[in-house]
Design an enzyme around this catalytic site. Sequence first.
Site, PDB file in Angstrom:
ATOM      1  N   ARG A 293      12.561   5.617  12.593  1.00  0.00           N
ATOM      2  CA  ARG A 293      11.326   6.398  12.467  1.00  0.00           C
ATOM      3  C   ARG A 293      10.409   6.117  13.658  1.00  0.00           C
ATOM      4  NH1 ARG A 293       8.997   5.923   6.532  1.00  0.00           N
ATOM      5  NH2 ARG A 293       7.808   7.718   7.287  1.00  0.00           N
TER       6      ARG A 293
ATOM      7  N   HIS B 213       3.995  -3.824   9.423  1.00  0.00           N
ATOM      8  CA  HIS B 213       4.034  -3.592  10.861  1.00  0.00           C
ATOM      9  C   HIS B 213       2.956  -4.358  11.625  1.00  0.00           C
ATOM     10  CE1 HIS B 213       6.737  -0.668   9.235  1.00  0.00           C
ATOM     11  NE2 HIS B 213       5.778   0.080   8.715  1.00  0.00           N
TER      12      HIS B 213
ATOM     13  N   ARG C 174       5.021  12.152  -3.609  1.00  0.00           N
ATOM     14  CA  ARG C 174       4.859  12.771  -2.286  1.00  0.00           C
ATOM     15  C   ARG C 174       6.056  12.404  -1.430  1.00  0.00           C
ATOM     16  NH1 ARG C 174      -0.933  12.171  -2.057  1.00  0.00           N
ATOM     17  NH2 ARG C 174      -1.585  13.219  -3.955  1.00  0.00           N
TER      18      ARG C 174
ATOM     19  N   ALA D 161       2.936  -0.412   4.905  1.00  0.00           N
ATOM     20  CA  ALA D 161       2.583  -0.393   6.334  1.00  0.00           C
ATOM     21  C   ALA D 161       2.009  -1.723   6.819  1.00  0.00           C
ATOM     22  CB  ALA D 161       1.612   0.752   6.614  1.00  0.00           C
TER      23      ALA D 161
ATOM     24  N   PRO E  42       0.786  -1.229   0.000  1.00  0.00           N
ATOM     25  CA  PRO E  42       0.000   0.000   0.000  1.00  0.00           C
ATOM     26  C   PRO E  42       0.822   1.286   0.000  1.00  0.00           C
ATOM     27  CG  PRO E  42      -0.212  -1.190   2.087  1.00  0.00           C
ATOM     28  CD  PRO E  42       0.458  -2.112   1.124  1.00  0.00           C
ATOM     29  N   ASN E  43       0.329   2.217  -0.772  1.00  0.00           N
ATOM     30  CA  ASN E  43       0.869   3.580  -0.902  1.00  0.00           C
ATOM     31  C   ASN E  43       2.170   3.658  -1.680  1.00  0.00           C
ATOM     32  OD1 ASN E  43      -1.257   4.906   0.538  1.00  0.00           O
ATOM     33  ND2 ASN E  43      -0.404   3.999   2.400  1.00  0.00           N
TER      34      ASN E  43
ATOM     35  N   TYR F 231      11.053   9.127   0.704  1.00  0.00           N
ATOM     36  CA  TYR F 231      10.994   8.000  -0.236  1.00  0.00           C
ATOM     37  C   TYR F 231      11.700   8.262  -1.560  1.00  0.00           C
ATOM     38  CZ  TYR F 231       7.601   6.366   3.176  1.00  0.00           C
ATOM     39  OH  TYR F 231       7.002   5.969   4.342  1.00  0.00           O
TER      40      TYR F 231
ATOM     41  N   ARG G 114       6.735   1.847  13.270  1.00  0.00           N
ATOM     42  CA  ARG G 114       7.359   1.479  11.992  1.00  0.00           C
ATOM     43  C   ARG G 114       8.599   0.601  12.182  1.00  0.00           C
ATOM     44  NH1 ARG G 114       5.179   4.621   7.620  1.00  0.00           N
ATOM     45  NH2 ARG G 114       4.768   6.615   8.597  1.00  0.00           N
TER      46      ARG G 114
ATOM     47  N   ASN H 245       8.074  -5.345  -0.544  1.00  0.00           N
ATOM     48  CA  ASN H 245       7.933  -4.212   0.363  1.00  0.00           C
ATOM     49  C   ASN H 245       6.458  -4.163   0.734  1.00  0.00           C
ATOM     50  OD1 ASN H 245       7.657  -1.802   1.685  1.00  0.00           O
ATOM     51  ND2 ASN H 245       8.933  -0.627   0.254  1.00  0.00           N
TER      52      ASN H 245
ATOM     53  N   SER I  25      12.791   3.533   3.160  1.00  0.00           N
ATOM     54  CA  SER I  25      13.236   4.454   4.210  1.00  0.00           C
ATOM     55  C   SER I  25      13.917   3.672   5.331  1.00  0.00           C
ATOM     56  CB  SER I  25      12.035   5.219   4.766  1.00  0.00           C
ATOM     57  OG  SER I  25      11.151   4.329   5.424  1.00  0.00           O
TER      58      SER I  25
ATOM     59  N   HIS J  49      12.580  -2.117   2.600  1.00  0.00           N
ATOM     60  CA  HIS J  49      11.968  -0.812   2.882  1.00  0.00           C
ATOM     61  C   HIS J  49      12.874   0.276   2.340  1.00  0.00           C
ATOM     62  CE1 HIS J  49       8.987  -2.786   5.220  1.00  0.00           C
ATOM     63  NE2 HIS J  49       9.953  -3.466   5.804  1.00  0.00           N
TER      64      HIS J  49
ATOM     65  N   GLU K 226      12.638  -8.911   2.372  1.00  0.00           N
ATOM     66  CA  GLU K 226      11.818  -7.760   2.772  1.00  0.00           C
ATOM     67  C   GLU K 226      12.632  -6.488   2.520  1.00  0.00           C
ATOM     68  OE1 GLU K 226      11.277  -7.789   6.994  1.00  0.00           O
ATOM     69  OE2 GLU K 226      10.124  -5.922   7.026  1.00  0.00           O
TER      70      GLU K 226
ATOM     71  N   ASP L 268       2.015 -15.008   7.190  1.00  0.00           N
ATOM     72  CA  ASP L 268       1.672 -16.417   6.982  1.00  0.00           C
ATOM     73  C   ASP L 268       1.802 -16.808   5.513  1.00  0.00           C
ATOM     74  OD1 ASP L 268       1.242 -17.114   9.589  1.00  0.00           O
ATOM     75  OD2 ASP L 268      -0.957 -17.055   9.489  1.00  0.00           O
TER      76      ASP L 268
HETATM   77  O1  CA2 Z   1      10.136   2.584   3.769  1.00  0.00           O
HETATM   78  C1  CA2 Z   1       9.352   1.851   3.163  1.00  0.00           C
HETATM   79  O2  CA2 Z   1       9.611   1.323   2.094  1.00  0.00           O
HETATM   80  C2  CA2 Z   1       7.937   1.593   3.724  1.00  0.00           C
HETATM   81  O3  CA2 Z   1       7.665   0.227   3.583  1.00  0.00           O
HETATM   82  C3  CA2 Z   1       7.001   2.440   2.875  1.00  0.00           C
HETATM   83  C4  CA2 Z   1       5.553   2.477   3.354  1.00  0.00           C
HETATM   84  C5  CA2 Z   1       5.493   2.746   4.832  1.00  0.00           C
HETATM   85  O4  CA2 Z   1       4.148   2.615   5.263  1.00  0.00           O
HETATM   86  C6  CA2 Z   1       6.373   1.809   5.628  1.00  0.00           C
HETATM   87  O5  CA2 Z   1       6.273   2.121   7.007  1.00  0.00           O
HETATM   88  C7  CA2 Z   1       7.812   1.933   5.191  1.00  0.00           C
HETATM   89  C8  CA2 Z   1       4.708   3.543   2.629  1.00  0.00           C
HETATM   90  C9  CA2 Z   1       5.178   3.926   1.279  1.00  0.00           C
HETATM   91  C10 CA2 Z   1       4.668   5.157   0.705  1.00  0.00           C
HETATM   92  O6  CA2 Z   1       3.977   6.004   1.576  1.00  0.00           O
HETATM   93  C11 CA2 Z   1       3.881   7.325   1.208  1.00  0.00           C
HETATM   94  C12 CA2 Z   1       3.412   8.216   2.163  1.00  0.00           C
HETATM   95  C13 CA2 Z   1       3.345   9.551   1.865  1.00  0.00           C
HETATM   96  C14 CA2 Z   1       3.699  10.001   0.607  1.00  0.00           C
HETATM   97  C15 CA2 Z   1       4.173   9.092  -0.360  1.00  0.00           C
HETATM   98  C16 CA2 Z   1       4.254   7.756  -0.048  1.00  0.00           C
END
Ligand code: CA2
Length: 386
Positions: A105, A78, A17, A75, A9-10, A22, A109, A72, A100, A98, A96, A85
Amino acid sequence: MRIVVINGPNLNLIGMRSPEIYGSTSLEELNASCRSWAADLGATVDTFQSNHEGDLIDRIHAARDAHGIVINPGAFTHYSYAIRDAIEAVGIPTVEVHISNVKDREPWRQISVVSDVCATTIFGRGITGYRDALRHLVARAAWPVETIEYGPDQDNVGDLRIPHGPGPHPVAVLLHGGFWRNTVARDLLDAAAVDLTERGWATWNVEFARVGGGGGWRATTADVAAALSSLIEFAQGHHLDLDRVVAVGHGSGGQLALQSAVGSDEPAISAVVALAPIGDLEAAHRAGIGADAVGAFMRRAPEQSPERYATASPIRNLPIGVPLLIVTGDEDDRVPASISREFAGRAADEGDTVVYHELEGVGHNELIDPATQAWTKVAEEIDRLR
Ligand code: CA2
């Protein structure tokens, strides 16, 4: 070799963003890079992204015929025991990733419920973490590896590779660099480990606590000592020759390798291979290398705690007392060649047997990359120590 790269997700929003966290690469560009990194490694990649837990689980299930997964989970990392599973159930090597530095953090996280079913976890390296994950999977496939816990902590693990033949095998203990920081891990030495194993060395590529994850000069040194003595426990079962144990360290791992011979207990270290080693902590501190890496590792400046530096700095502990092979590149921009040159000269003055090579036109990471001529030279010299 077929690898599936899965983003949760995201991650469809990266590049649009929060570039300070990122980066500025879009998901589309990331996927293209993964395809091209995989091609360089002789592998192919299928990519997938979803914001939905069930879809991610379905894609993990569908990857059961592939040779590896890079995931990856966003979220979901976490808290999703369902994704955990799925990874465990499919049972193929999974890395795995990430983007960041999740360990630096928010507390929530820093938790991952998938790490312990994954072959390794890579974080805080930006999108190059995906390249490193692909490399890791390829190295795993290139030579079977047994990951062994040598102590109670999460970082008390190492990868053992055993060469063909009956043995007893000489042992190369590999200590990776990365300025002792926890965003860099032993996967940096995967390819070198495979190459040395192909040359007939048993390789013990060890992890240890690093800065940002409970490490620091004292804890890190203790882990390295424990990793070394653990060899005694599995030497017999794996036909290891503990009279021929060579410590091989790169950069900050060079400091660890040299110091492991200084304080060497059982098994004794028979030689040290120090590749662009940080052999002089005070000089490295003065030079400010690695964004004050030495200050972060030692937690004091030399003038605040001279005794600490006298204990931990290899150049203050000469002679090391075993044959030393020191190799550096004259274009090293991480650990200046002058530090290695000075260290090699002083070690020889103090009575150590030193072979020193300063390779022309060579930088820091070429020294551990089997695709380079620099590595061929390093490996040939290591072979003379067997
Ligand atoms: O650091 C990573 O790769 C993460 O897996 C990225 C996830 C985050 O929820 C993990 O804690 C760490 C989220 C990726 C993108 O989220 C955004 C949030 C705001 C703006 C752009 C992307």
